[in-house]
Design an enzyme around this catalytic site. Structure first.
Site, mmCIF file in Angstrom:
data_model
loop_
_atom_site.group_PDB
_atom_site.id
_atom_site.type_symbol
_atom_site.label_atom_id
_atom_site.label_comp_id
_atom_site.label_asym_id
_atom_site.label_seq_id
_atom_site.Cartn_x
_atom_site.Cartn_y
_atom_site.Cartn_z
ATOM 1 N N TYR A 32 28.706 31.810 40.262
ATOM 2 C CA TYR A 32 28.880 31.280 38.904
ATOM 3 C C TYR A 32 27.901 30.142 38.607
ATOM 4 O O TYR A 32 28.271 29.150 37.990
ATOM 5 C CB TYR A 32 30.330 30.783 38.705
ATOM 6 C CG TYR A 32 31.258 31.901 38.299
ATOM 7 C CD1 TYR A 32 31.396 32.246 36.957
ATOM 8 C CD2 TYR A 32 31.972 32.611 39.250
ATOM 9 C CE1 TYR A 32 32.231 33.286 36.581
ATOM 10 C CE2 TYR A 32 32.808 33.654 38.877
ATOM 11 C CZ TYR A 32 32.935 33.983 37.546
ATOM 12 O OH TYR A 32 33.758 35.020 37.162
ATOM 13 N N TYR A 159 41.965 36.900 32.728
ATOM 14 C CA TYR A 159 41.002 36.914 33.833
ATOM 15 C C TYR A 159 41.758 37.270 35.106
ATOM 16 O O TYR A 159 42.725 36.592 35.476
ATOM 17 C CB TYR A 159 40.311 35.556 34.005
ATOM 18 C CG TYR A 159 39.379 35.566 35.199
ATOM 19 C CD1 TYR A 159 38.122 36.173 35.114
ATOM 20 C CD2 TYR A 159 39.772 35.038 36.426
ATOM 21 C CE1 TYR A 159 37.285 36.236 36.217
ATOM 22 C CE2 TYR A 159 38.933 35.088 37.528
ATOM 23 C CZ TYR A 159 37.698 35.695 37.415
ATOM 24 O OH TYR A 159 36.868 35.772 38.519
ATOM 25 N N ASP A 262 50.314 38.317 37.755
ATOM 26 C CA ASP A 262 49.180 37.803 38.533
ATOM 27 C C ASP A 262 49.367 36.291 38.679
ATOM 28 O O ASP A 262 49.023 35.506 37.792
ATOM 29 C CB ASP A 262 47.864 38.140 37.826
ATOM 30 C CG ASP A 262 46.651 37.614 38.597
ATOM 31 O OD1 ASP A 262 46.851 36.891 39.600
ATOM 32 O OD2 ASP A 262 45.515 37.915 38.188
ATOM 33 N N LYS A 291 44.623 32.090 46.370
ATOM 34 C CA LYS A 291 44.285 30.668 46.154
ATOM 35 C C LYS A 291 45.127 29.719 47.008
ATOM 36 O O LYS A 291 44.815 29.485 48.157
ATOM 37 C CB LYS A 291 44.380 30.333 44.676
ATOM 38 C CG LYS A 291 43.279 31.031 43.861
ATOM 39 C CD LYS A 291 43.067 30.385 42.532
ATOM 40 C CE LYS A 291 42.027 31.095 41.684
ATOM 41 N NZ LYS A 291 40.649 30.761 41.987
HETATM 42 C C1 LIG Z 1 44.780 34.705 37.615
HETATM 43 C C2 LIG Z 1 43.676 35.047 38.570
HETATM 44 N N1 LIG Z 1 43.651 36.258 39.157
HETATM 45 C C3 LIG Z 1 42.701 36.601 40.024
HETATM 46 C C4 LIG Z 1 41.678 35.732 40.345
HETATM 47 C C5 LIG Z 1 40.611 36.143 41.309
HETATM 48 O O1 LIG Z 1 40.764 35.470 42.516
HETATM 49 P P1 LIG Z 1 39.544 35.349 43.554
HETATM 50 O O2 LIG Z 1 38.551 34.423 42.932
HETATM 51 O O3 LIG Z 1 40.180 34.782 44.773
HETATM 52 O O4 LIG Z 1 39.011 36.719 43.762
HETATM 53 C C6 LIG Z 1 41.656 34.468 39.759
HETATM 54 C C7 LIG Z 1 40.576 33.520 40.076
HETATM 55 O O5 LIG Z 1 40.366 32.534 39.443
HETATM 56 C C8 LIG Z 1 42.676 34.110 38.850
HETATM 57 O O6 LIG Z 1 42.696 32.921 38.242
#
Ligand SMILES: Cc1ncc(COP(=O)(O)O)c(C=O)c1O
Length: 447
Positions: A32, A159, A262, A291
């Site tokens: 990024y 996202y 998610d 995370k």
């Molecule tokens: C809600 C959500 N799902 C999935 C992801 C993707 O996670 P990763 O960056 O560990 O692939 C993120 C990353 O910011 C996220 O905020």
């Protein structure tokens, strides 16, 4: 971790940059990052509590939990010790047909605190892969059931990650633009913006969203609805209301649409409850985590599913297997870190820290927003400030504000011109006063 774990905000002496930074500049392509605009990465030597110690001798308060992962604080001694112990015992083993104590204990501990029904655990590597797995589970579930449900419903501004399936369910944006033609189509549901003021019922946007979900349900072609519960992170730290989520879950259940919460960002206390899903009645059929799961120490992804979904894959026919797995799936060291992180929730006053952060945001946020004519949003430990007219993610404000804040000792990484704080739980009210004062100065300098 003692209450004195986070250190006082005093500057350290400056040293010259170490020679390894030149290797970074020469060889590394950062995520990024437009490498022409940001040529030199900032070296970080160590972390402690809410702070990072930079290679040039400066110290920075980590206002974004190092991309939303650091949970309790940097280098929490209990997690560091658990990792060292596990690394000396079993560092990695194939997870197909083999298992180990940290993964089994982690699964048991997580299922015990999950919304009811989520009792099967599938490991992967990060948030994106956890999302990929959830989508594959849903699509294959309906195939096994003999119903042709192949459509995925997802929110505007969503996202869910950067791999292809995760990009497909994410909003089309500058992130996805080079690949848009290749991404599978999803039914995009309008974002349920909350009412600007108190209203008895649903806002127009909320009603439009619920109606769209209802119409999709009637078609009986939707396999799943994937959503970030109550907080859309990369979409601009947008919040939506538990009562709308609750209504959506009820509609989805009625029309047999599988729901995927998610919680990659929202999991483990960020929104004030262990999982954001707890704030609405009705439980999702799947949940994705990553995370903060390891306390922010090591990569790990997880997809939880109901027994109903799991059972639909049971068969003597090997073709009905969930053919998914990554080399490091269920890594023992990551799992040991995650177990230690959950034990910290049991042993330390983590929710007191979370509530203190939330109180600081509520006390300081509205004043800052008024002063700079910004919209203020807050949910739990997350606070965001957006201009009345946003220029979106590619606004150059992001780079300028981030640099100025770091010069004053605060790490933030605005989403375009939306500036936000999402701190680790070791952050004290005094740290947050410093963070708000710094943001105030940065906004005043660049007004
Ligand atoms: C809600 C959500 N799902 C999935 C992801 C993707 O996670 P990763 O960056 O560990 O692939 C993120 C990353 O910011 C996220 O905020």
């Amino acid at each position: 971790m003692s209450e004195g774990y986070s250190t006082a905000n005093t500057p350290t002496h400056h040293e010259s940059n170490p020679e390894w930074l030149a290797y970074d500049e020469r060889y590394i392509w950062h995520p990024y990052t437009q490498m022409q605009l940001v040529s030199r990465a900032i070296g970080v030597e160590r972390g402690e509590g809410a702070y990072l110690y930079l290679a040039d001798g400066r110290r920075a308060l980590d206002g974004i939990s190092s991309w939303w992962v650091t949970l309790h604080g940097h280098v929490h001694p209990k997690i560091a010790a658990a990792i060292a112990e596990q690394a000396a015992k079993l560092e990695q083993v194939i997870f197909a047909g083999f298992t180990h104590e940290p993964a089994a204990r982690l699964a048991q501990k997580l299922v015990a605190i999950m919304p009811a029904g989520l009792d099967k655990v599938f490991f992967s590597d990060d948030g994106s892969t956890a999302v990929e797995v959830s989508i594959k589970m849903c699509l294959q579930f309906w195939r096994h059931r003999g119903e042709s449900r192949t459509e995925i419903l997802a929110l505007e501004h969503a996202y869910h990650g950067d791999t292809f399936g995760a990009m497909a369910v994410s909003a089309r944006s500058p992130f996805t633009a080079p690949f848009d033609e290749l991404l599978f189509q999803v039914e995009r549901l309008p974002f349920p913006s909350p009412p600007s003021q108190w209203e008895a019922g649903f806002s127009d946007a909320e009603t439009t969203f619920l109606d769209a979900l209802l119409e999709a349900g009637k078609r009986q072609t939707a396999a799943a609805f994937i959503y970030e519960p109550l907080l859309l992170g990369s979409g601009g730290m947008l919040t939506w209301r538990p009562r709308v989520l609750q209504e959506a879950l009820a509609i989805a259940k009625h029309y047999k649409i599988l729901t995927i919460a998610d919680e990659v960002l929202t999991g483990f206390g960020r929104t004030g409850t262990m999982f954001a899903s707890e704030q609405a009645e009705g439980n999702p059929d799947l949940m994705t985590l990553s995370k903060g799961i390891t306390g922010g120490f090591l990569p790990m992804g997880m997809t939880l599913a109901t027994s109903e979904i799991f059972n639909a894959f049971l068969s003597n026919d090997r073709k009905r297997t969930l053919f998914h797995g990554h080399s490091y799936t269920g890594n023992p060291i990551s799992a040991a870190a995650a177990v230690a992180s959950l034990e910290i929730f049991e042993e330390e006053p983590v929710f007191e820290r979370i509530n203190a952060i939330a109180r600081s945001h509520s006390a300081l946020g509205p004043t800052l927003a008024r002063k700079h004519n910004l919209q203020f949003r807050q949910i739990g430990t997350v606070a965001a400030f957006e201009p009345q007219k946003s220029a979106g993610y590619l606004s150059t404000k992001s780079l300028e504000w981030g640099k100025r804040a770091l010069d004053q000792g605060l790490l933030v990484r605005p989403l375009g011109d939306t500036i936000y704080l999402l701190p680790p739980y070791a952050t004290t009210p005094e740290d947050l006063e410093f963070a708000y004062a710094t943001i105030d100065q940065v906004l005043s300098q660049t007004a």
